[in-house]
Structures are given as structure tokens and as C-alpha cells.
Design an enzyme around this catalytic site. Structure first.
Site, PDB file in Angstrom:
ATOM      1  CG  PHE A   1      -3.931   4.068  -1.072  1.00 40.34           C
ATOM      2  CD1 PHE A   1      -3.461   5.607  -1.447  1.00 40.34           C
ATOM      3  CD2 PHE A   1      -2.766   3.124  -1.235  1.00 40.34           C
ATOM      4  CE1 PHE A   1      -2.058   5.701  -1.708  1.00 40.34           C
ATOM      5  CE2 PHE A   1      -1.541   3.650  -1.666  1.00 40.34           C
ATOM      6  CZ  PHE A   1      -1.330   4.870  -2.023  1.00 40.34           C
TER       7      PHE A   1
ATOM      8  CG  ASP B   1      -8.349  -0.770   1.320  1.00 44.33           C
ATOM      9  OD1 ASP B   1      -8.350  -0.495   2.392  1.00 44.33           O
ATOM     10  OD2 ASP B   1      -7.774  -1.625   0.745  1.00 44.33           O
TER      11      ASP B   1
ATOM     12  CG  ASP C   1      -1.859   1.718   1.588  1.00 43.58           C
ATOM     13  OD1 ASP C   1      -2.942   1.918   2.103  1.00 43.58           O
ATOM     14  OD2 ASP C   1      -1.745   1.001   0.451  1.00 43.58           O
TER      15      ASP C   1
HETATM   16  N1  56B Z   1      -5.109   0.401   0.838  1.00 46.28           N
HETATM   17  C1  56B Z   1      -4.622  -0.169  -0.434  1.00 46.28           C
HETATM   18  N2  56B Z   1      -5.822  -1.041  -0.823  1.00 46.28           N
HETATM   19  C2  56B Z   1      -5.637  -1.639  -1.909  1.00 46.28           C
HETATM   20  C3  56B Z   1      -4.327  -1.823  -2.672  1.00 46.28           C
HETATM   21  C4  56B Z   1      -4.399  -2.354  -3.526  1.00 46.28           C
HETATM   22  C5  56B Z   1      -3.649  -2.919  -4.857  1.00 46.28           C
HETATM   23  N3  56B Z   1      -2.394  -2.300  -4.906  1.00 46.28           N
HETATM   24  C6  56B Z   1      -1.312  -2.751  -5.624  1.00 46.28           C
HETATM   25  C7  56B Z   1      -0.110  -1.939  -5.475  1.00 46.28           C
HETATM   26  C8  56B Z   1       1.138  -2.285  -5.236  1.00 46.28           C
HETATM   27  C9  56B Z   1       0.832  -3.983  -5.315  1.00 46.28           C
HETATM   28  O1  56B Z   1       1.351  -4.523  -6.416  1.00 46.28           O
HETATM   29  C10 56B Z   1      -0.780  -4.174  -5.234  1.00 46.28           C
HETATM   30  O2  56B Z   1      -1.038  -4.809  -6.305  1.00 46.28           O
HETATM   31  C11 56B Z   1      -5.933  -2.574  -3.790  1.00 46.28           C
HETATM   32  N4  56B Z   1      -6.557  -2.195  -2.767  1.00 46.28           N
HETATM   33  C12 56B Z   1      -7.981  -2.490  -2.497  1.00 46.28           C
HETATM   34  O3  56B Z   1      -7.978  -3.430  -1.941  1.00 46.28           O
HETATM   35  C13 56B Z   1      -9.419  -3.880  -1.986  1.00 46.28           C
HETATM   36  C14 56B Z   1      -9.144  -5.419  -2.643  1.00 46.28           C
HETATM   37  O4  56B Z   1      -9.119  -6.433  -1.740  1.00 46.28           O
HETATM   38  P1  56B Z   1      -9.578  -7.878  -2.204  1.00 46.28           P
HETATM   39  O5  56B Z   1     -10.972  -7.785  -2.294  1.00 46.28           O
HETATM   40  O6  56B Z   1      -9.118  -8.570  -1.307  1.00 46.28           O
HETATM   41  O7  56B Z   1      -9.022  -8.118  -3.674  1.00 46.28           O
HETATM   42  C15 56B Z   1     -10.235  -2.983  -2.857  1.00 46.28           C
HETATM   43  O8  56B Z   1     -10.719  -1.859  -1.971  1.00 46.28           O
HETATM   44  C16 56B Z   1      -9.095  -2.254  -3.802  1.00 46.28           C
HETATM   45  O9  56B Z   1      -9.124  -0.975  -4.172  1.00 46.28           O
HETATM   46  C17 56B Z   1      -3.203  -1.232  -2.036  1.00 46.28           C
HETATM   47  O10 56B Z   1      -2.137  -1.153  -2.406  1.00 46.28           O
HETATM   48  N5  56B Z   1      -3.220  -0.410  -0.934  1.00 46.28           N
END
Ligand code: 56B
Length: 306
Positions: free
Chosen positions: A213, A215, A283
Site C-alpha cells: 500500500f 503511502d 507491507d
Molecule cells: N503501507 C501501509 N500504510 C498504512 C498502513 C496503515 C495501518 N494498517 C493497519 C493494518 C494492520 C495494522 O493493525 C495497522 O493498523 C496505515 N497506513 C498509512 O500510514 C500513514 C499514517 O502514518 P502516521 O501519520 O504515522 O499515522 C497513512 O498514509 C496511512 O494511510 C499499513 O498497514 N500499511
């Protein structure tokens, strides 16, 4: 997600500001190939889960709003996830399709117990309305019906979501070519898979088709690991915390090269160990590593997609 994979590879091979370093990939793979750090979904304990359709509704609303936290230095993804969880625990109807269509900015803030306007708050509210409207119009008000209609295919799930909900259409045009990234639609499929542990609503025969994903955390981790290299101008922009416009070459390259690089890591792990590893698993490992290193500097783009 063949189109995500193919178009990200196209960007990586025409890239001007970001390079995917094969040697860097080899080094990382060498260090983890025998024990890829396994990270449990919801390792933070922040998510709502009741093993039923309301969990799917929660995850869909969560991923409709899962973008752009960084403009508020105290706001994180955790605040959104746990805020929505608590709101749902207090009132099981908060995410009913008719209610989703009526939220105002201040009401959303109140739901999350956030004391000031959220970043891109108007967009967040607009997307809640869009989700409520289309859920009611086409899916009997329930996100679980979207999942049930996809025949246990994550690929189909992502494509149904992109077809019905414009806010999830995370694609762009790069050097004249259409590029598909689909971060929030794919993360929703992965969240359902993770929450239900690959069973029931979370059973997908093709979960291996999902990519990472793209991000703002994962590119920063890949750069720190030596997998991505930036041009000096891009490096200065990121180090200087200067904003990068949405859809610019730099932004698209950061995201697409991250997807491409992790697909390469995955191929190499398979080649060297014979073991299949999922991009979703890579990821989660990279993301968890990234958020546990708050000093990591990431790119800053105002976007509803991530
Ligand atoms: N690649 C990727 N990006 C992810 C996630 C997740 C959460 N996934 C949930 C799934 C299982 C776990 O239990 C997690 O809770 C959020 N994001 C992204 O991060 C950024 C937020 O950052 P900060 O501002 O520091 O909170 C924002 O763009 C958000 O969209 C992920 O898994 N992979």
C-alpha cells in the site's frame, strides 16, 4: 492487481528522481530471508472487532478516511482507528449508511474526540457521504455485502470498490501513461483478510495478488534500508519538509517505485528460499518498522489517497 504491478514497473523503468537499487534489495533480502518478521494484524490493539458484518462496516469507513495525517503533528492513524472503534462501541448505529451521509466536520471531530479541525476535513466528510450514499444505493447499506459479492476474490473486491466509490480511484497519469496504485482499496481488502484471519469475510483465494500500500511511510523505510535511492533535489525536498504536489513525477515515482521494489524483494525471497511471501506481509513489517521510527522523514503530499 496486475495493472498496479505492471504500471508501477513502467514508472520504475522510466523514473527520473527515484531509483530502485538491486544491491540494496539483495542486502535486505539476505538479512531477512530466513525469518521475515511476522507482524500480527492489529498488533497495536486499536481496531474494532466483533467477528461480524459491523467489523466490515468499521473497516470500510476507516479506510475511506485512511489518509493524510501528517499535517497535524499529533494526529496518527491510531487516533482514527481507535476513535472510530470507541464511537462504534458507544453507539452501534454510527456507521449506518443514512447517518454516514449526514456528518459534518465538527461532528466527525466529535466522533473522534479530536479537539481541532482534521487535515482535509471537508474531503473526509465528503467521502463519508459518498460511502453512505453508494452503500445505500447499491449494497443494502452494508459494506459486508460488497465483500460477499466478490466471490472470495480480493482482486474483484478492489475492482468493485474502485468502480462504485470515486474516492477510492487512486490512479494518475505519469509521463503520459495511466498508473494505478489503489492504496486504500487494497488496504481495505488486506484489513478484512487480517481482521478475520483469512476466514469468513476474510477468505480470499487470491490474497497474493495484492501489492503493498503505497503511502508516505513505506517509501521512507525503503529509502532508509537502501532499497530506494533519491536524486539530490528530491532528497533536499524531503529533508526540508517541503510539500510535493499530488501527481508530480516525484510523488508518483516514490509510490510506484515502492510497489515495484517490494515485488522484486518478494521474487528474490521466493527464488532464494523457495518460500512464498505475501506483499501484504512485507507491507505490514515495513510499515510497523516505519511507525516505530518517528524520526524517519517522509514525503509530504496533500492527498486523499494515502
Ligand atoms: N503501507 C501501509 N500504510 C498504512 C498502513 C496503515 C495501518 N494498517 C493497519 C493494518 C494492520 C495494522 O493493525 C495497522 O493498523 C496505515 N497506513 C498509512 O500510514 C500513514 C499514517 O502514518 P502516521 O501519520 O504515522 O499515522 C497513512 O498514509 C496511512 O494511510 C499499513 O498497514 N500499511
Amino acid at each position: 492487481m496486475e495493472e498496479v504491478r505492471a504500471t508501477s514497473a513502467w514508472v520504475a523503468s522510466h523514473s527520473s528522481h527515484v531509483t530502485v537499487d538491486s544491491l540494496g534489495i539483495e542486502k535486505v533480502v539476505e538479512s531477512v530471508e530466513n525469518s521475515i518478521p511476522k507482524v500480527e494484524w492489529n498488533y497495536e490493539g486499536i481496531h474494532y472487532f466483533d467477528n461480524g458484518p459491523l467489523t466490515v462496516q468499521y473497516l470500510f469507513v476507516l479506510d475511506a478516511l485512511n489518509f493524510c495525517f501528517w499535517p497535524d503533528k499529533d494526529l496518527n492513524y491510531d487516533d482514527l482507528a481507535s476513535g472510530l472503534k470507541e464511537a462504534l462501541q458507544n453507539d452501534k448505529t454510527v456507521f449506518d449508511a443514512d447517518r454516514l451521509q449526514k456528518y459534518t466536520g465538527p461532528e466527525l471531530r466529535e466522533l473522534l474526540k479530536w479537539p481541532r479541525p482534521l487535515p482535509l476535513e471537508d474531503e473526509r466528510v465528503r467521502l463519508m457521504h459518498e460511502v453512505g450514499f453508494e452503500l445505500e444505493r447499491s449494497f443494502g447499506g452494508k459494506a459486508s455485502n460488497i465483500v460477499e459479492s466478490c466471490g472470495k476474490s480480493a482482486v474483484k473486491l478492489v475492482s468493485i470498490i474502485a468502480r462504485h466509490f470515486p474516492g477510492f480511484r487512486d490512479h494518475t497519469v505519469y509521463k503520459g501513461h495511466q498508473v494505478f496504485l489503489y492504496k486504500r482499496a487494497q488496504i481495505f481488502a488486506a484489513d478484512v483478510w487480517g481482521a478475520f484471519k483469512g476466514e469468513g469475510y476474510g477468505e480470499f483465494s487470491d490474497v497474493g495478488s495484492i501489492t503493498i500500500f503505497a503511502d508516505y511511510i513505506v517509501p521512507a523505510v525503503l529509502q532508509q534500508l537502501g532499497v530506494l535511492k533519491y536524486s539530490s533535489s528530491l532528497d533536499n525536498i524531503i529533508k526540508g519538509n517541503k510539500e510535493i504536489g499530488s501527481g508530480t513525477e516525484e510523488e508518483v515515482e516514490l509510490r510506484a517505485c515502492s510497489i515495484y521494489a517490494v515485488e522484486k524483494m518478494r521474487d528474490l525471497i521466493q527464488k532464494r528460499t523457495g518460500k512464498q511471501v505475501l506483499s501484504v506481509e512485507l507491507d505490514l513489517w515495513l510499515w510497523a518498522y516505519g511507525v516505530s521510527n518517528p524520526s524517519l522523514q517522509h514525503h509530504r503530499t496533500l492527498s486523499i489517497y494515502y
